[in-house]
Design an enzyme around this catalytic site. Structure first.
Site, mmCIF file in Angstrom:
data_model
loop_
_atom_site.group_PDB
_atom_site.id
_atom_site.type_symbol
_atom_site.label_atom_id
_atom_site.label_comp_id
_atom_site.label_asym_id
_atom_site.label_seq_id
_atom_site.Cartn_x
_atom_site.Cartn_y
_atom_site.Cartn_z
ATOM 1 N N SER A 66 7.300 -3.694 71.264
ATOM 2 C CA SER A 66 7.932 -4.840 70.585
ATOM 3 C C SER A 66 7.994 -6.108 71.427
ATOM 4 O O SER A 66 8.343 -7.171 70.894
ATOM 5 C CB SER A 66 9.346 -4.471 70.143
ATOM 6 O OG SER A 66 9.295 -3.651 69.014
ATOM 7 N N LYS A 69 6.332 -9.213 70.237
ATOM 8 C CA LYS A 69 6.811 -9.989 69.081
ATOM 9 C C LYS A 69 7.113 -11.461 69.383
ATOM 10 O O LYS A 69 6.703 -12.339 68.613
ATOM 11 C CB LYS A 69 8.013 -9.286 68.450
ATOM 12 C CG LYS A 69 7.643 -7.945 67.796
ATOM 13 C CD LYS A 69 8.876 -7.152 67.385
ATOM 14 C CE LYS A 69 8.527 -5.825 66.737
ATOM 15 N NZ LYS A 69 9.712 -4.972 66.526
ATOM 16 N N TYR A 191 -0.816 -5.955 63.908
ATOM 17 C CA TYR A 191 0.507 -5.631 64.479
ATOM 18 C C TYR A 191 0.438 -4.431 65.429
ATOM 19 O O TYR A 191 0.940 -4.492 66.559
ATOM 20 C CB TYR A 191 1.504 -5.373 63.335
ATOM 21 C CG TYR A 191 2.827 -4.845 63.829
ATOM 22 C CD1 TYR A 191 3.664 -5.638 64.615
ATOM 23 C CD2 TYR A 191 3.237 -3.541 63.537
ATOM 24 C CE1 TYR A 191 4.866 -5.144 65.099
ATOM 25 C CE2 TYR A 191 4.440 -3.045 64.017
ATOM 26 C CZ TYR A 191 5.249 -3.847 64.796
ATOM 27 O OH TYR A 191 6.439 -3.363 65.285
ATOM 28 N N TYR A 243 17.912 -6.456 69.178
ATOM 29 C CA TYR A 243 18.275 -5.869 67.870
ATOM 30 C C TYR A 243 19.786 -5.735 67.712
ATOM 31 O O TYR A 243 20.516 -6.691 67.941
ATOM 32 C CB TYR A 243 17.591 -4.499 67.691
ATOM 33 C CG TYR A 243 16.135 -4.508 67.989
ATOM 34 C CD1 TYR A 243 15.259 -5.244 67.198
ATOM 35 C CD2 TYR A 243 15.604 -3.819 69.062
ATOM 36 C CE1 TYR A 243 13.910 -5.264 67.461
ATOM 37 C CE2 TYR A 243 14.254 -3.831 69.334
ATOM 38 C CZ TYR A 243 13.411 -4.557 68.530
ATOM 39 O OH TYR A 243 12.080 -4.572 68.790
ATOM 40 N N VAL A 261 10.065 -0.222 72.798
ATOM 41 C CA VAL A 261 10.469 1.181 72.737
ATOM 42 C C VAL A 261 9.755 2.044 73.796
ATOM 43 O O VAL A 261 10.185 3.163 74.079
ATOM 44 C CB VAL A 261 10.258 1.705 71.288
ATOM 45 C CG1 VAL A 261 8.788 1.976 71.013
ATOM 46 C CG2 VAL A 261 11.120 2.901 71.008
#
Ligand code: DON
Length: 323
Positions: A66, A69, A191, A243, A261
């Protein structure tokens, strides 16, 4: 003692302090990620004047997951501007897990570009035809920011492609609501490929330092990103990067950051530092346990919190005079 060896001493002491912290589990929902060595632990710091300090397994490669991103968001802003990008994704913290299957009920957009839904919407903006070209453009830009050429881990890409049905569900939900257009598999290829980019801890700190340095790599001196959008990215990292842990992070660490992650965290001290920690044991929210502990300690020892009274942002003046 030089500032460089002072920072190196702090990095060494933080490494020693948390090397024995063994809480959390290696992520397994992408099967290939479960092969990571849970004992690996690396820390790197890169300053905007090009000083690099590291400890532990800082050369160990892992997939960025992630942490791609914020950089993909930056490329979307460069390609589509604020209006074009924010038509597809919001900038509101969701308070939910990274993979939650929901859109903002008022706008029908994903809440922000740091959760999977938002990142898939961003991937739909930066993908190209043929699909390999969009991936290549992303990999090349990330390589410029890292200061060396980077590559995709094809095994992780295959693993995520075969098992990423939750992301498929999110993508089809967005296709239904008109948030994304076109071929879902091509958008997911963009992605998943971004998530499968191999970096080490030093690369990650260099990526962070490139953001801290307003889009220029502090070692190569190369301009990599359009500086006018760096503040957009840092803002969303500050409010949404961890998050459903983002509020705790802002309170205790107080600098923009993004976790992945696979166990990486990158943090950015505006105009001053890129910080990276890698350790693959993650908590229930998908954030590296040692990564959070080490960043919290570094922020405390070096006085990095955005609202810390000792953080005077002195390297901004250096940056202005160097430009
Ligand atoms: O979409 C996924 O599930 C992964 N490729 C990335 C998730 C991730 O890194 C979440 N962060 N903690």
């Amino acid at each position: 003692m030089s500032p460089e060896s002072q920072i190196q001493d702090v990095v060494n002491s933080v490494y020693e302090k948390y090397a024995g912290l063994n809480e959390g589990e290696v992520a397994t929902y992408i099967p290939e990620l479960s092969k990571a060595n849970p004992h690996h632990f690396g820390i790197s710091i890169v300053s905007t004047d090009g000083v690099v300090c590291s400890a532990g397994n800082y050369e160990q490669e892992f997939t960025i997951q992630s942490i791609c991103k914020p950089f993909a968001f930056l490329l979307a802003l460069e390609g589509h501007g604020r209006e074009g990008t924010l038509a597809r994704v919001g900038v509101e913290p969701s308070g939910d897990a990274f993979n939650s299957i929901e859109l903002d009920p008022k706008t029908l957009r994903p809440y922000n570009p740091m959760i999977n839904a938002g990142a898939i919407a961003i991937a739909s903006l930066i993908k190209q035809n043929p699909p390999e070209a969009g991936v290549r453009a992303f990999v090349e830009r990330m390589g410029k920011a890292a200061g060396r050429s980077l590559r995709i881990d094809q095994d992780v890409l295959a693993s995520e492609t075969f098992t990423g049905h939750r992301n498929r569900a999110i993508a089809y939900l967005m296709l239904n609501w008109g948030v994304i257009e076109g071929e879902v598999e091509q958008i997911l290829f963009q992605y998943f490929s971004q998530c499968s980019l191999l970096v080490n801890c030093r690369d990650l700190a260099m990526l962070g330092a490139t953001l801290a340095n307003m889009g220029s790599n502090p070692v190569t001196g190369q301009r990599v990103f359009d500086f006018q959008y760096v503040k957009d990215v840092l803002t969303v990292m500050f409010t949404c990067g961890l998050y459903d842990h983002a509020g705790e992070w802002a309170y205790h660490v107080g600098i923009p950051a993004k976790s992945g992650v696979s166990g990486g965290i990158v943090a950015v001290v505006n105009r001053q530092l890129g910080i990276a920690v890698y350790s693959p044991r993650v908590d229930a929210k998908g954030n590296s346990v040692r990564g959070i502990a080490a960043c919290r300690e570094l922020a405390s020892q070096l006085g990095l919190h955005a609202f810390e009274f000792t953080n005077v942002g002195s390297s901004f003046m250096q940056w202005l005079s160097a430009d």
